[in-house]
Design an enzyme around this catalytic site. Structure first.
Site, mmCIF file in Angstrom:
data_model
loop_
_atom_site.group_PDB
_atom_site.id
_atom_site.type_symbol
_atom_site.label_atom_id
_atom_site.label_comp_id
_atom_site.label_asym_id
_atom_site.label_seq_id
_atom_site.Cartn_x
_atom_site.Cartn_y
_atom_site.Cartn_z
ATOM 1 N N LYS A 60 -21.487 -59.638 44.465
ATOM 2 C CA LYS A 60 -22.044 -59.560 45.818
ATOM 3 C C LYS A 60 -23.575 -59.402 45.795
ATOM 4 O O LYS A 60 -24.287 -60.071 46.540
ATOM 5 C CB LYS A 60 -21.415 -58.378 46.552
ATOM 6 C CG LYS A 60 -21.694 -58.366 48.039
ATOM 7 C CD LYS A 60 -21.266 -57.054 48.676
ATOM 8 C CE LYS A 60 -19.830 -56.713 48.384
ATOM 9 N NZ LYS A 60 -19.460 -55.399 48.957
ATOM 10 N N THR B 268 -22.846 -53.446 57.877
ATOM 11 C CA THR B 268 -21.794 -54.302 57.321
ATOM 12 C C THR B 268 -21.185 -55.179 58.419
ATOM 13 O O THR B 268 -21.027 -56.399 58.240
ATOM 14 C CB THR B 268 -20.712 -53.447 56.632
ATOM 15 O OG1 THR B 268 -21.360 -52.655 55.637
ATOM 16 C CG2 THR B 268 -19.650 -54.302 55.971
ATOM 17 N N LYS C 227 -25.456 -50.743 41.632
ATOM 18 C CA LYS C 227 -25.359 -50.292 43.033
ATOM 19 C C LYS C 227 -23.913 -50.412 43.472
ATOM 20 O O LYS C 227 -23.262 -51.423 43.215
ATOM 21 C CB LYS C 227 -26.247 -51.230 43.879
ATOM 22 C CG LYS C 227 -26.322 -50.878 45.331
ATOM 23 C CD LYS C 227 -27.527 -50.013 45.612
ATOM 24 C CE LYS C 227 -27.488 -49.350 46.973
ATOM 25 N NZ LYS C 227 -26.540 -48.256 47.140
ATOM 26 N N ASN D 72 -15.631 -47.880 60.095
ATOM 27 C CA ASN D 72 -17.057 -48.135 60.221
ATOM 28 C C ASN D 72 -17.344 -49.637 60.343
ATOM 29 O O ASN D 72 -17.982 -50.091 61.289
ATOM 30 C CB ASN D 72 -17.790 -47.525 59.015
ATOM 31 C CG ASN D 72 -19.261 -47.868 59.025
ATOM 32 O OD1 ASN D 72 -19.636 -48.988 58.710
ATOM 33 N ND2 ASN D 72 -20.096 -46.939 59.430
ATOM 34 N N SER E 225 -28.663 -51.181 52.447
ATOM 35 C CA SER E 225 -28.848 -50.138 51.431
ATOM 36 C C SER E 225 -30.079 -50.458 50.574
ATOM 37 O O SER E 225 -30.840 -49.568 50.200
ATOM 38 C CB SER E 225 -27.621 -50.069 50.506
ATOM 39 O OG SER E 225 -26.671 -49.186 51.037
ATOM 40 N N LYS F 278 -19.349 -49.027 40.986
ATOM 41 C CA LYS F 278 -18.499 -48.418 42.008
ATOM 42 C C LYS F 278 -18.048 -47.072 41.503
ATOM 43 O O LYS F 278 -17.987 -46.846 40.284
ATOM 44 C CB LYS F 278 -17.271 -49.290 42.297
ATOM 45 C CG LYS F 278 -16.678 -49.077 43.664
ATOM 46 C CD LYS F 278 -17.485 -49.791 44.727
ATOM 47 C CE LYS F 278 -16.971 -49.539 46.115
ATOM 48 N NZ LYS F 278 -17.591 -50.407 47.110
HETATM 49 P P1 NAD Z 1 -13.270 -46.786 57.006
HETATM 50 O O1 NAD Z 1 -12.548 -45.774 56.242
HETATM 51 O O2 NAD Z 1 -14.347 -46.369 57.951
HETATM 52 O O3 NAD Z 1 -12.223 -47.660 57.869
HETATM 53 C C1 NAD Z 1 -11.057 -48.214 57.367
HETATM 54 C C2 NAD Z 1 -10.159 -48.500 58.555
HETATM 55 O O4 NAD Z 1 -9.013 -49.228 58.125
HETATM 56 C C3 NAD Z 1 -9.647 -47.258 59.277
HETATM 57 O O5 NAD Z 1 -9.705 -47.478 60.674
HETATM 58 C C4 NAD Z 1 -8.178 -47.177 58.829
HETATM 59 O O6 NAD Z 1 -7.365 -46.517 59.778
HETATM 60 C C5 NAD Z 1 -7.868 -48.665 58.750
HETATM 61 N N1 NAD Z 1 -6.684 -49.007 57.968
HETATM 62 C C6 NAD Z 1 -6.251 -48.521 56.785
HETATM 63 N N2 NAD Z 1 -5.098 -49.107 56.423
HETATM 64 C C7 NAD Z 1 -4.801 -49.996 57.411
HETATM 65 C C8 NAD Z 1 -3.741 -50.921 57.636
HETATM 66 N N3 NAD Z 1 -2.752 -51.059 56.758
HETATM 67 N N4 NAD Z 1 -3.754 -51.672 58.760
HETATM 68 C C9 NAD Z 1 -4.745 -51.552 59.661
HETATM 69 N N5 NAD Z 1 -5.783 -50.708 59.502
HETATM 70 C C10 NAD Z 1 -5.803 -49.939 58.406
HETATM 71 O O7 NAD Z 1 -13.809 -47.831 55.943
HETATM 72 P P2 NAD Z 1 -14.977 -48.902 56.102
HETATM 73 O O8 NAD Z 1 -16.233 -48.301 55.597
HETATM 74 O O9 NAD Z 1 -14.940 -49.502 57.465
HETATM 75 O O10 NAD Z 1 -14.510 -49.979 55.027
HETATM 76 C C11 NAD Z 1 -13.475 -50.921 55.292
HETATM 77 C C12 NAD Z 1 -13.491 -51.981 54.215
HETATM 78 O O11 NAD Z 1 -14.760 -52.612 54.215
HETATM 79 C C13 NAD Z 1 -13.274 -51.457 52.785
HETATM 80 O O12 NAD Z 1 -12.590 -52.441 52.035
HETATM 81 C C14 NAD Z 1 -14.674 -51.330 52.257
HETATM 82 O O13 NAD Z 1 -14.721 -51.406 50.843
HETATM 83 C C15 NAD Z 1 -15.319 -52.532 52.911
HETATM 84 N N6 NAD Z 1 -16.765 -52.405 53.001
HETATM 85 C C16 NAD Z 1 -17.329 -51.448 53.778
HETATM 86 C C17 NAD Z 1 -18.710 -51.338 53.819
HETATM 87 C C18 NAD Z 1 -19.380 -50.322 54.693
HETATM 88 O O14 NAD Z 1 -20.625 -50.315 54.719
HETATM 89 N N7 NAD Z 1 -18.670 -49.511 55.430
HETATM 90 C C19 NAD Z 1 -19.515 -52.209 53.064
HETATM 91 C C20 NAD Z 1 -18.895 -53.194 52.292
HETATM 92 C C21 NAD Z 1 -17.513 -53.278 52.276
#
Ligand code: NAD
Length: 423
Positions: free
Chosen positions: A88, A184, A64, A215, A352, A100
């Site tokens: 995780k 998340t 996953k 997100n 999920s 991944k």
């Molecule tokens: P996303 O693309 O929706 O959001 C990422 C955000 O980070 C955006 O607002 C972007 O502008 C910002 N960003 C990028 N570089 C930056 C910087 N240098 N300084 C400040 N902000 C910056 O992605 P997401 O889904 O929210 O995921 C974010 C992190 O969380 C990732 O590492 C992802 O792997 C992890 N994650 C997300 C989920 C999920 O369900 N969305 C689940 C597990 C882990």
């Protein structure tokens, strides 16, 4: 990056006795695939993108893990992320292994139709190795429910049957789960609330800064404010905003969404364009003297170069791998506790898992039921990690790895035949 990710394992093996074969198995990915994905661009030109899928370990169940669209995606990054997914899923006690995927692309440069062709192309390239009992993708950075919907549709067209459980994070009308969008951030907040409860926090006095307003970061900030935390700063890739009295998170989000009307599937507006708040640079946000610094953007944000500048007392890792191992040591020396990614951001994969269960059963739950079940798992697993940190006198990260590796080692041992040879 993968070598750094694996360093975490070594610290775990100092605390628990694990068979050497478990270490061997967990230091390499089980399968890694690379595919070229041809896409007809709107101009008529053919462009080839590189796609990846790494299935790191499937001892505890089908693999996953999300699919990331980003210009920096490469095999090393995807392998590291698949390793973290393995740990995780084990920390959260889910019946999944870790995987991944990703495509090396700047999705913001693609039209919506090009993005759809790329997403359908990804499924055609990897369909043989995906499936609800084999490997189940989900959204990650710059992929979302719309893209998961295209992918689910492509798979059902190819195999001439409905198999919604082959991918999660789908839109609600295509078999998605209530509560998945915020899962998340919600899960991270449950972990932080449990940590705070054990430390006797009064949340109304706790200040929070959030790096990353996507997100995960947005939903975390919104729900944290609702729980009573004072969210004083948020940032996105374009900059940061700050208000000592606390930000109106919903208002900032609305602003981003209004800007988004002009865009296709991504938020194009930046939180830092919002009026009435003090502007900061991204580095300044990381260095704020807040109680909790939330890292919800990308990996490698706190390294040995800036770790000495961090003034928060607690770091909550929502992003995967935002603190490097050398930075971990510096933070620990300075008394800063890190609540680690493999526990904190598990809410996404937990919901999920609920989506997959609902798809297989064909019976759907209300959001309240989803959140009740999510809270229960986050509470139980967070406390297990906090207790292990106390009993092993180790960091929360090492404790989380101990928790996950013990489950993985149990499964590897019970599946294999090394016991016959060893005895
Ligand atoms: P996303 O693309 O929706 O959001 C990422 C955000 O980070 C955006 O607002 C972007 O502008 C910002 N960003 C990028 N570089 C930056 C910087 N240098 N300084 C400040 N902000 C910056 O992605 P997401 O889904 O929210 O995921 C974010 C992190 O969380 C990732 O590492 C992802 O792997 C992890 N994650 C997300 C989920 C999920 O369900 N969305 C689940 C597990 C882990």
């Amino acid at each position: 990056m993968f070598e750094l990710a694996k360093q975490r394992l070594e610290s775990v093996f100092k605390h628990i006795e694990v068979d050497e074969e478990v270490m061997c198995r967990l230091s390499v990915a089980k399968r890694s695939y690379i595919a070229s994905i041809p896409v007809r661009m709107d101009s008529g030109e053919l462009q080839i993108f590189t796609g990846y899928r790494v299935q790191y370990d499937d001892t505890r169940g089908p693999t996953k893990g999300g699919i990331r669209y980003h210009p920096r995606v490469n095999l090393d990054e995807v392998t590291s992320l698949s390793f973290w997914m393995t740990v995780k899923c084990a920390v959260a006690g889910l019946p999944f292994g870790g995987a991944k995927g990703g495509v090396t692309v700047n999705p913001k440069e693609l039209s919506k139709l090009e993005l759809e062709r790329l997403s359908r192309g990804y499924i055609r390239a990897f369909s043989d190795i995906l499936g609800e009992s084999r490997d189940i993708p989900a959204p990650d950075v710059y992929t979302n429910a719309t893209i998961m919907g295209w992918m689910a549709d492509e798979y059902s067209v190819m195999y001439r049957r409905q198999e919604p459980g082959m991918i999660t994070g789908k839109p609600l009308h295509l078999g998605g789960s209530a509560g998945r969008e915020a899962a998340t951030g919600q899960g991270a907040l449950y972990a932080l609330a449990e940590y705070g409860r054990r430390h006797g926090w009064d949340v109304s006095t706790v200040t929070v800064a959030v790096q990353g307003f996507g997100n995960a970061g947005f939903h975390f900030a919104r729900l944290a404010k609702r729980m009573g935390f004072r969210v004083v700063a948020v940032s996105d890739s374009q900059g940061a905003i700050y208000s000592n009295s606390g930000l109106d998170i919903e208002d900032i989000y609305r602003y981003k969404m209004e800007e988004d009307k002009l865009a296709s599937v991504y938020y194009d507006g930046s939180a830092c364009n919002t009026l009435d708040y003090e502007e900061l640079t991204n580095d300044e946000l990381l260095e704020l003297p807040v109680d909790v610094l939330v890292l919800a953007a990308l990996e490698n944000q706190i390294t040995q170069l800036n770790a000495h500048q961090i003034k928060a007392t607690t770091i909550l890792e929502i992003a995967n791998g935002p603190v490097t191992p050398p930075a971990d040591e510096i933070l620990a020396e300075n008394g800063i506790e890190v609540i680690p990614d493999v526990l904190v951001n598990a809410g996404g994969v937990i919901v999920s898992y609920f989506e997959w269960v609902q798809n297989k059963a064909g019976f759907y739950w209300e959001e309240k039921e989803v959140n009740t079940k999510l809270k229960k798992i986050m509470k139980v697993e967070s406390n297990a990690v906090f207790d292990l940190a106390l009993s092993h006198e180790c960091s929360l990260r090492t404790a989380a790895y101990i928790h996950g590796i013990e489950r993985l080692a149990g499964a590897i041992g019970q599946r294999g035949n090394q016991k016959y040879f060893k005895s």
